[in-house]
Design an enzyme around this catalytic site. Structure first.
Site, mmCIF file in Angstrom:
data_model
loop_
_atom_site.group_PDB
_atom_site.id
_atom_site.type_symbol
_atom_site.label_atom_id
_atom_site.label_comp_id
_atom_site.label_asym_id
_atom_site.label_seq_id
_atom_site.Cartn_x
_atom_site.Cartn_y
_atom_site.Cartn_z
ATOM 1 N N GLY D 149 76.162 35.231 48.671
ATOM 2 C CA GLY D 149 76.955 35.591 49.827
ATOM 3 C C GLY D 149 76.785 37.080 50.084
ATOM 4 N N CYS D 150 76.685 37.455 51.352
ATOM 5 C CA CYS D 150 76.348 38.847 51.665
ATOM 6 C C CYS D 150 77.445 39.798 51.219
ATOM 7 C CB CYS D 150 76.040 39.002 53.142
ATOM 8 S SG CYS D 150 77.315 38.393 54.255
ATOM 9 N N ASN D 151 78.694 39.472 51.518
ATOM 10 C CA ASN D 151 79.785 40.352 51.098
ATOM 11 C C ASN D 151 79.908 40.359 49.580
ATOM 12 O OD1 ASN D 151 80.692 40.887 53.816
ATOM 13 N ND2 ASN D 151 81.551 38.829 53.824
ATOM 14 N N THR D 154 77.230 42.424 47.826
ATOM 15 C CA THR D 154 77.442 43.852 48.085
ATOM 16 C C THR D 154 78.528 44.408 47.171
ATOM 17 O OG1 THR D 154 76.819 43.505 50.388
ATOM 18 C CG2 THR D 154 77.994 45.545 49.873
#
Lengths: 357, 357, 357, 357
Positions: D149-151, D154
């Protein structure tokens, strides 16, 4: 006195802006707000910026709900206002923000919209030069008003002085508009998604297919003098290349319009055409020579700012006009027209100052 | 072989984009980067996105520092490249991203720029129709190349096929461009502040004053056939109304250009003019009928996408072209031209695909 | 009666917003506008959106020019207001939009600003809980008012109810703010250019260096009860991690603040803290459970909208507050405070409704 | 050798970005693209920026169409990948860009997603510290990979070094993210319309409801050492307050994460934790002290840039990390993982340089 008002389409952008302006109008009581699929929900759920109207609930858009008010605003998709005309016969003032009552030509309606044709109502652009006078005259005491198309009124106001005075050739007009996506409403379309709008410019309706074109031609024909035809024919001499470009700003129209200069006309005559047309107007202002407007200057305001350049090398006049599509382009025009119709001060509840930066 | 390169103006936007593209070029070694007031600082401080060049330090922009490379890129403010011409005489290939070597007409230079006039170099728009052939021919083996102005090349590519084929009237052209602020560089000007750019459209250089106008006229004159004059006169028959509008996107040009259709020309002839002009081109593509480009489609790419509409009601052709001003408009054009000059594959280190959304 | 007003710093963003609001204030006559380097120019050149003030010319910012008005607004860079204090001694009401008169602690001033320390004035956030009452009490009849820092007041309003009621731990606060660039003013800095702001999020003052931190600590200390120290010491128990992030919107602050929940406190107690703090307030509104504000909802409005979530898994309260930095964050707070000081209706010339979309 | 590839969900944003990167990959042949409702249409109609893939037509997303390739990418809505697992059993390498194979805990899946639980695949964040080594080890030779997942990735990359080294308290973490709307895909939702995104910051999933929270907790638990439980339990000691805020940029995540500093730890120890964790990494870079990243710096790049501040007054570490959600957050992570799995150079077809401005 206080006028009671109903606003349909109240969950959309045009309806929301009508409400925002009316909420600050001392002579108006917003009694009823209606919607279609959102009926039954609190208005604030769809218009979370309208804090002062948090007590209102969206009702169903029906003739029964809308009737019984002093004023009804119709902010419905094009083609849907007409059905309410008869049922609202007893309402003293009806203002349509849709296209249904704008066009005088059935042919144009058929070509660009289709569906049932409805009679034209008083066109809500008071400052527009019309056959030697102003459209304002037609709004005094009006009971049925058609608010303008936002792109159409912007371009019409840009060029009508030149057409009316004969300094530009109405047969050689080009308009390119930078427009924000709010003009397209809350429609759920992929090309209106934030990801598709941010960081990009996106043309649409290229090549003469935009629905505002007949409205512009009609307005410029009216500006140019007494119609020689039946009243429903647009002057064939008016030819306009019209291209809107979506850009990443929520509101605003910046219309760059150019037209060929008629031979023998002087610079002074050109400038005088626009100066005299809008002298004394509060909401349509010609900027001093060398100045041109930004849409930020009119954000939230009912003002159209016009900059004019004369380009002798190109043999064209360039007119750049900035408008807030939701205010002067739609809701502000509607309320300004309402003020005129009711005999109220024309600028009541309308700001000439923008919100910037 | 590997070519050594120096890039001046490396702390600016054009210089940064040249470096971004060169950093992925297998035949290039970026040896030297120079700047003016920022000399002595790490490149990465001014170009924090160029991680692979974090080892480079900005040196002073002097002839001595620039000399001794196989290729020198000049990305300096207009009027500053010319001073290096003599001192870089021994450099095999010099590419100027500024305006100093673009114009063939001293008169145009004097009118729109001023200062010393410098001789024109090979114009870096390979796909441009020129007198029956393509500008590409003039770039093969070139040793001095002038990268184009971003707005100028966009409009020239848009209209040159029509002018060259005689289907549009070069005396009645209107171009309105939505442009991002990166085209104006890193200049510290109030009107370029984020607060002034966000949420607004802002016209500038209205009325025929933009410096790219003579460059467009020159390119369209070249497209239209053998010059009848001295080579420094722009064909007086080319008249263009040109208006750029700043919109809130960091990069990109969307040029909407229209021109009057020459009498008697058929739709098929019009479309054929553009189709044949760009058939087989990788980086200039005509979209199928009814399709128009967005700037997002070419972000970061060296591609110019062109949509063409024929508007018989307005009697005009409408050409909408999308370009990334920093790539196809400047740095990509420079590197594409470099590839041609050096005999490398023309598309090396250049992407045809944009970064979207 | 009508109060005469002078606004200094009238060519900047804060000054412009003060003027925009005052222009619609029925009890105010804007008599004088002043600037520094722009003195002598028409106001409209720097504030082209303020059409109703097109007749005003910027005068030099001197004590002589400012004196002789009923009210003076100082919208000057931090550290420059103090010099006018003595000279404006005879002015009945002075409102400073800068930081000079906000801090009660000289130590904090020295650490975060430096330069001469000036005495604190009545702090212009009427709704702020202060030691069992509201800051409003301190503004009634005030003659010297310090408008708040926009980020500071947003965070203080977000958390003061929780600190005052003891439901959150003031020693474990984290605030991250999405802010628009107008808060930074018209300063010509590279990082504020449109090209640097568009399409990107950019943190600044990371790690506890932002100047609004002592102002927040001071406000939260005041909310938490009677100061135990000398009045110039900030309660050491208040610890806040504060990070602002520039995002591409011209206006607006969206502050996401979280704080550790004090052991044993119930969800009802938490929600009650905020509900009771802002019950009856027009311009600070707690949204219903599960609702959170957007900055668009308050654009142009004097409203702070607050959403509250209780995250038991993380053991923290999350408070999201939306404010227009130029209105409720600065100019609106100033005028709201002015209304209170003068005994006018508190909401005069201030809108609770935002301009959206 | 050249690997044949099929990409499902090819008309969406994640699928489009996978294709953009693969189109430049010398070892890959994109043979098949599939979609659901858009099947039968040209890919270019939905991805007009992918000019080099204009020859491809979207096929139906079925196991039969996807099977028979060397590599299959699944870019489907969450919960839809699992159904293809069995049917693609013979495909040598399957990479899922959805959430179906990310979580090791069925409880977390049930709480945050629901529907059938699927076994976890190798997690595609190579640089993540895992129990004394790197996640890269688990990707060598992998045949089934779950892109992150991108969030989640990060935040995990932001904090894992601190958790792994014990310098921050994993029980007191706060992350607030400024994110662009492309992370939400092409879903037609009112709150994702351009008019709702432009000029505003909009929080969502406030208060601990975002689906990426268990993924972060899982990654940080893995970083912190050998799991003491069954492998499907997330360490209960990890508590994170997580709030994403939609801001007006099409791409990008700027995550501001803070965590309480463990008592007795020195500044040098803190910095060393991050320095040693990412020393030698190409795509995860710790910036020098006092520097912080912007999302523009990594636009289009596979790079995560991390800035670190130690705020002793707040007793917290602040970590600001910039990522392109579609590249390092999704498609780039997928292709980097693919390169590792196949034994190709890890950075093939991935750029460390961003596209800015």
């Amino acid at each position: 006195m206080t006028y009671t008002v109903a606003v349909s389409g109240a969950s959309g952008y045009a309806g929301g802006e009508i409400l925002r302006l009316l909420a600050a109008h001392p002579d108006i009581e917003i009694r009823t707000v209606t919607a279609h699929s959102n009926a039954g929900q609190p208005l604030i759920q769809h218009q979370p910026h309208l804090r002062s109207l948090a007590h209102l609930t969206l009702q169903d858009t029906t003739p029964e709900v809308l009737a019984g008010h002093d004023i009804v605003f119709l902010a419905l998709p094009h083609g849907q206002s007409g059905q309410y005309t008869d049922a609202l016969g007893a309402v003293p003032l009806v203002i349509d923000a849709g296209a249904d009552h704008r066009l005088t030509s059935k042919d144009s309606w058929d070509s660009f919209y289709g569906g049932e044709f409805h009679e034209p109502w008083a066109y809500g652009v008071p400052e527009l030069p019309v056959n030697g006078t102003k459209q304002r005259e037609n709004l005094v005491g009006a009971t049925r008003i058609a608010a303008p198309g936002c792109n159409a009124s912007t371009v019409s106001l840009s060029l009508a002085p030149g057409v009316a005075s004969g300094v530009i050739d109405p047969g050689d007009i080009v308009s390119v508009l930078a427009v924000g996506p709010s003009g397209a409403g809350k429609s759920l379309k992929t090309n209106l998604l934030g990801s598709e709008i941010l960081g990009t410019a996106n043309p649409y309706a290229v090549g003469g297919t935009h629905r505002h074109i007949p409205e512009i031609r009609q307005a410029l024909a009216a500006a140019s003098g007494p119609s020689t035809g039946s009243g429903t024919q647009i002057e064939p001499s008016i030819r306009i290349s019209f291209t809107p470009v979506l850009v990443p700003m929520s509101r605003g129209i910046l219309a760059t319009s150019t037209a060929r200069i008629v031979e023998g006309v002087t610079d002074a005559q050109i400038r005088e055409a626009w100066e005299s047309a809008y002298a004394g107007e509060t909401f349509v202002q010609l900027l001093p020579e060398g100045q041109f407007p930004r849409t930020a200057d009119v954000l939230g305001a009912n003002t159209a700012l016009i900059g004019l350049a004369i380009d002798r090398a190109a043999n064209r006049v360039t007119v750049v006009t900035a408008v807030d599509n939701l205010v002067k382009g739609t809701a502000g025009a509607a309320i300004q027209s309402m003020n005129i119709a009711l005999g109220l001060p024309e600028d009541r509840a309308l700001s000439v100052n923008g919100v910037a930066p």
